[in-house]
Design a protein around this motif. Structure first.
Motif: not given
Length: 223
Positions: A41-55
């Protein structure tokens, strides 16, 4: 480039951030999906690295919810190695998938490949008039002359190279080069641009200051 890393394993996250920082990338780190949503919501990114299992949920559900309005490429990071898991992540909008534990060099290569595809190129090189800019090697080449750039210089020049003719404001450069936890001022941007300008001048490249607006790159000078 500015990345968002969504990973609750702090030790792994720290290692990834340090490795990417060596290449001059800025990385924001979120340990939960809620934090990640705030980052988006606060920034624009060039790439996201996303884990699957999160809290607070499954990263794939997060991806599915955001994919329709999120143009940023996403690489899923997970310990799950079943084909069905990989297919599921890709079908939900992931651009690539890497299984833990992974080699950092492979992660870097996958990041480069995803960004190239999004940029519509198949190689690590960008033409700046008569100058060839090799993003992987961090070099400029012209008429047999080679100039090696430092990591921050590479990332800064990449921003200009991917936006030829466009004026990039100081605030835009700050946003793309630095993460949330880095304190930087517009004066610092002036210093970085000044250093890069002096270095690439010998290759016939110019960074023009547009008063009150920012900077843009000029190519082909001294042809």
């Amino acid at each position: 480039m500015r990345y968002l890393l969504i990973e609750d394993n702090v030790e792994l996250a720290d290692a990834v951030i340090k490795r990417l920082a060596l290449d001059g990338h800025a990385v924001d780190h979120a340990t939960t999906l809620a934090d990640a949503q705030d980052c988006l919501a606060g920034a624009t990114y060039d790439l996201i690295l996303l884990d699957v299992m999160l809290p607070d949920g499954d990263g794939r559900d997060f991806l599915a919810r955001n994919r329709a309005r999120l143009e940023t490429p996403v690489i899923v990071l997970t310990a799950r190695s079943q084909v069905s898991d990989r297919v599921g992540a890709l079908d939900q909008g992931a651009d690539d998938y890497i299984t833990k534990p992974f080699d950092f060099s492979e992660l870097e290569a996958r990041c480069r490949a995803v960004l190239r595809r999004r940029g519509g190129t198949a190689r690590n090189e960008i033409a700046l008039g008569p100058v060839s800019f090799d993003l992987l090697a961090g070099t400029l080449q012209r008429d047999g002359q080679t100039l090696e750039l430092r990591s921050r210089e590479i990332r800064l020049l990449e921003l200009f190279a991917r936006s030829p003719g466009q004026i990039l404001s100081k605030s835009h450069l700050m946003d793309r080069l630095f993460s949330y936890d880095t304190t930087v001022t517009e004066n610092a941007i002036e210093v970085y641009v000044g250093r890069l300008r002096r270095r690439i001048d010998q290759m016939g490249l110019r960074i023009e200051t547009v008063r009150g607006e920012g900077y843009r790159i000029e190519t082909g000078v001294n042809d």
